[in-house]
Scaffold this active site. Structure first.
Site, short mmCIF file in Angstrom:
data_model
loop_
_atom_site.label_atom_id
_atom_site.label_comp_id
_atom_site.label_asym_id
_atom_site.label_seq_id
_atom_site.Cartn_x
_atom_site.Cartn_y
_atom_site.Cartn_z
N LYS A 15 -8.39 -44.63 7.95
CA LYS A 15 -9.23 -44.84 6.68
C LYS A 15 -8.70 -44.38 5.71
O LYS A 15 -8.19 -43.25 5.32
CB LYS A 15 -10.43 -44.16 7.00
N LYS B 85 -21.82 -46.22 18.80
CA LYS B 85 -22.02 -44.90 18.58
C LYS B 85 -22.60 -44.40 19.70
O LYS B 85 -23.31 -45.03 20.47
CB LYS B 85 -22.94 -44.79 17.40
O1 164 Z 1 -18.08 -49.00 7.99
C1 164 Z 1 -18.35 -49.60 9.36
O2 164 Z 1 -18.63 -50.70 9.62
C2 164 Z 1 -18.56 -48.34 10.44
C3 164 Z 1 -18.46 -47.00 9.97
C4 164 Z 1 -18.70 -46.03 10.89
O3 164 Z 1 -18.64 -46.53 11.94
C5 164 Z 1 -18.45 -44.72 10.47
C6 164 Z 1 -18.41 -44.44 9.22
C7 164 Z 1 -18.30 -43.30 8.91
C8 164 Z 1 -18.81 -42.11 9.83
C9 164 Z 1 -19.00 -42.56 11.35
O4 164 Z 1 -20.52 -42.48 10.89
C10 164 Z 1 -18.43 -43.76 11.55
C11 164 Z 1 -16.91 -43.74 12.05
O5 164 Z 1 -16.93 -42.18 12.43
O6 164 Z 1 -16.11 -44.31 11.86
MG MG Z 2 -15.35 -42.70 13.88
#
Ligand code: 164
Ligand code: MG
Length: 373
Positions: A267, A168
């Site tokens: 997703k 991040k």
């Molecule tokens: O599920 C995981 O291991 C990672 C999740 C993740 O990075 C995210 C989940 C939801 C929103 C964000 O914070 C981020 C993304 O943007 O992919």
């Molecule tokens: Mg993302």
């Protein structure tokens, strides 16, 4: 022609699960997951399972835990129950009368896909058209308190066998952090996720990531801005990946036609389910656009669905579908999702390929709603 599937009962199990560690992004910290396991039961008493991904607050998309409950109970479940289906593709067609609300749709549609695969005695991955027996997986790492703590965490995950890390980033925690990570891990597959933390005013800062050999930078700019992403992509050699911008097949066409990105994060929850995801996958395959499976901090049912879709051939990068143990002391499926040498093997049992851990469901459940046809 498939035999008609008549859904007689839908059960909404509302669960609250505590994350092992807070998950921090530029928008905030997550400590718990408050969501629904959707159980659809046919006229023979066979169950299929899906999982909602919406967060308690509408920061990632417009949906929340409570909006998904309202839309499922008031609109989607009545639509599902009002007549039999012969193929899960009919579920998203039937749901088109409901605008957006993709996370609510994906949870119910996913449960029907799981039921359909079980009726046909095939793994969900096979029912979807998947070709892989195992999928590469990585880990997503939130913003940490310090760079040494981040480096230690990455070291831990690399030692476990993960071959890709997603970091991040946000203003004040970006280029200098990525440079130190790259210096410590010169050969590691690294990607960054900005969650829309930047604007074109940051273009000079963002161009500095081009020296770091990142796999991609995920969603640097606003969720609804395809034009500025196209401008930024023309300035960056690092591929842009869109996540929050992509809700439908038509969003993907727009992004590819405008050159807003070179990679798509898939997703199931964000695009409304497996049928739309397959349509997006096939378009990306036709246009040579790599796809990979993002995560939504799923529990085991959602994680199993993500792993199934990631078996399609255009999924070309490790997904965020890490092992259950990354987030959960006790997952709600058995066996839990396990990672070995950077991969998760796809189960060959019917449907999602995992049994529900009812002891865990009972432990985490705060509400249960039974809806009968
Ligand atoms: O599920 C995981 O291991 C990672 C999740 C993740 O990075 C995210 C989940 C939801 C929103 C964000 O914070 C981020 C993304 O943007 O992919
Ligand atoms: Mg993302």
């Amino acid at each position: 022609m498939n035999a008609p599937i008549s859904i007689q009962t839908v059960i909404l199990h509302r669960l609250v699960m505590q994350l092992k560690h807070p998950f921090t992004t530029n928008i905030g910290d997550f400590q718990k997951k408050d969501f629904f396991i959707v159980e659809v039961i046919d006229s023979n008493g066979l169950s299929g399972y899906g999982e909602t991904a919406a967060f308690p607050s509408p920061w990632y998309t417009e949906e929340t835990t409570m909006t998904t409950q309202h839309v499922m109970e008031s609109f989607l479940i009545p639509l599902l129950m009002n007549k039999p289906i012969t193929h899960p593709d009919q579920v998203s067609q039937r749901f088109q009368v409901v605008r957006r609300n993709n996370m609510a749709k994906a949870a119910i549609e996913g449960a029907v896909w799981d039921l359909y695969a079980k009726i046909n005695d095939v793994p969900l991955a096979v029912a979807i058209g998947g070709t892989k027996q195992a999928v590469d997986v990585g880990v997503a790492i939130g913003v940490q308190a310090s760079i040494p703590e981040l480096l230690h965490l990455i070291d831990t995950y690399v030692a476990q066998g993960y071959k890709r890390v997603k970091l991040k980033i946000k203003p004040g925690w970006d280029v200098h952090v990525l440079k130190q990570v790259r210096q410590q891990f010169p050969n590691l597959a690294i990607m960054a996720d900005a969650n829309s933390a930047y604007t074109l005013k940051d273009i000079d800062l963002l161009k500095q990531i081009d020296d770091l050999d990142l796999l991609m930078i995920e969603q640097p700019l606003a969720h609804n801005d395809f034009l500025d992403h196209a401008t930024l992509q023309r300035e960056l050699s690092t591929p842009i990946c869109l996540d929050e911008s992509i809700h439908t097949f038509s969003d993907v066409r727009l992004a590819i036609e405008l050159g807003s990105c070179k990679i798509i994060s898939m997703k199931l929850a964000r695009v409304g389910g497996i049928t739309e995801a397959k349509k997006i996958h096939d378009y990306c395959q036709e246009h040579h656009v790599p796809v990979w499976c993002g995560g939504m901090l799923e529990a085991g049912v959602g994680r199993a669905h993500s792993l199934a879709i990631a078996t399609l051939p255009q999924f070309q990068f490790p997904g965020d579908t890490s092992a259950s143990s990354k987030y959960w002391e006790h997952d709600i499926i058995q066996p839990e999702v396990k990672m070995t040498d950077g991969q998760v093997r796809i189960p060959n049992q019917p449907g999602i390929g995992h049994d529900i851990n009812w002891d865990a469901i009972t432990r985490y459940r705060i509400d249960k709603k039974v809806i009968k046809n």
